[in-house]
Design an enzyme around this catalytic site. Structure first.
Site, PDB file in Angstrom:
ATOM      1  N   ASP A  11     -51.757   2.053  -0.864  1.00  0.00           N
ATOM      2  CA  ASP A  11     -50.715   1.049  -0.471  1.00  0.00           C
ATOM      3  C   ASP A  11     -49.295   1.625  -0.952  1.00  0.00           C
ATOM      4  O   ASP A  11     -49.272   2.568  -1.677  1.00  0.00           O
ATOM      5  CB  ASP A  11     -50.986  -0.489  -1.091  1.00  0.00           C
ATOM      6  N   ASP A  13     -45.638  -0.179  -0.711  1.00  0.00           N
ATOM      7  CA  ASP A  13     -44.681  -1.248  -1.619  1.00  0.00           C
ATOM      8  C   ASP A  13     -45.433  -1.867  -2.777  1.00  0.00           C
ATOM      9  O   ASP A  13     -46.501  -2.588  -2.789  1.00  0.00           O
ATOM     10  CB  ASP A  13     -44.211  -2.447  -0.631  1.00  0.00           C
TER      11      ASP A  13
END
Ligand code: B16
Ligand code: MG
Length: 223
Positions: A11, A13
Site C-alpha cells: 500500500d 499512503d
C-alpha cells in the site's frame, strides 16, 4: 500451505510514506468547514477508502448525507484534494518511512516481484516525488480499478499484472479496509499500526521500522 512466495504488494499512503496523516489533515479541514469535526479514531474508517466514499462517510457522520447534490459533493471532494495536494507539494525521498527502503532492497535482492496497490488518484505523483516509481514492477492505482478497498480487486489486479498467484503474494497495509482487501484476495496480510484495528492481518507491526523481511517470509511459508 501457501504457494512459494513470489511477490510483495505494498500500500502507499501510511506504509511507504506518511501521506495518511496528510489525508487526515485535509479531511479534517474540510470537515471543520462543513461543521463536522471528527476524531483520529473516526479517521481509521477513512484510511484506504476512496475519495468519494470517504466524503460519504464524513457527511453521514454529520447527518448531512442528503444535503448536497452530486455536483456539490464532487466540489467538496475537489476542495479536500486541493488541501491534500498543498500538503504533499514538498514531498521528497526523505519522506519515505523508516525501514521501507531497506525492506524494498531485501525484497528485490531475494528476487521477489514488487507491486503497489493504492486507491489514491495522487499515487503516481507521490511515487514520483519519492523517486520510487521505477523500483516497482507494477503500480495499480484508482485509474486501473472499478472497486476500491475493502474490495479485493486492487490486490488481485496487482497479482494478475505481476503474473503470480494470489497466495504467493504478501500484501502490506496500514488500513483495516486494506487488510480486508488483501485477505479477500487470498493473500497473506501484513499490517502496520494497531493490532486491534488490524486484527484480521496475519502479522502486525506497530510501525514500518519494525517490519522484518525474514520474519514475514517465514510466516508466509508456515501459513
Ligand atoms: P485520493 P492508499 C488511499 O490510498 C488513502 O489511504 C485514503 O485515505 C484516500 O482517501 C484514498 O487513497 C484516495 O486518495 O483522494 O488521493 O484519490 O492507502 O490506498 O495508498
Ligand atoms: Mg494506506
Amino acid at each position: 500451505m501457501s504457494k512459494p512466495l513470489q511477490a510483495f504488494i505494498f500500500d502507499l499512503d501510511g506504509v511507504i510514506t506518511d501521506t495518511a496523516e496528510y489525508h487526515y489533515l485535509a479531511w479534517k479541514k474540510l470537515g471543520e468547514e462543513l461543521g463536522i469535526p471528527f476524531t483520529r479514531e473516526f479517521n481509521e474508517e477513512l484510511k484506504g477508502v476512496s475519495r468519494m466514499d470517504s466524503l460519504e462517510k464524513i457527511l453521514t457522520l454529520g447527518n448531512r448525507q442528503n444535503d448536497f447534490s452530486q455536483d456539490e459533493k464532487e466540489a467538496l471532494a475537489t476542495k479536500k484534494n486541493e488541501h491534500y495536494v498543498q500538503l504533499i507539494a514538498n514531498i521528497t525521498p526523505k519522506d519515505i518511512l523508516p525501514g521501507i527502503k531497506e525492506l524494498l532492497a531485501e525484497v528485490k535482492a531475494a528476487g521477489y516481484k514488487l507491486g503497489l496497490a493504492s486507491v489514491s488518484k495522487n499515487a503516481f505523483a507521490v511515487m514520483e516525488s519519492l523517486e520510487l516509481k521505477s523500483e516497482f514492477d507494477v503500480i495499480v492505482d484508482a485509474a486501473t480499478i472499478v472497486r476500491g478497498k475493502p474490495d479485493p480487486e486492487i490486490f488481485l489486479t496487482a497479482a494478475k499484472l505481476l503474473n503470480v498467484d494470489a497466495n504467493a503474494c504478501i500484501g502490506i497495509e496500514d488500513a483495516a479496509a486494506g487488510v480486508d482487501s488483501i485477505k479477500d484476495a487470498g493473500m497473506f496480510a501484513v499490517g502496520v499500526g494497531s493490532a486491534e484495528t488490524l486484527a484480521k492481518a496475519d502479522l502486525v507491526y506497530p510501525s514500518t521500522d519494525k517490519l522484518s523481511f525474514g520474519e514475514i517470509v517465514k510466516m508466509h511459508q508456515e501459513k
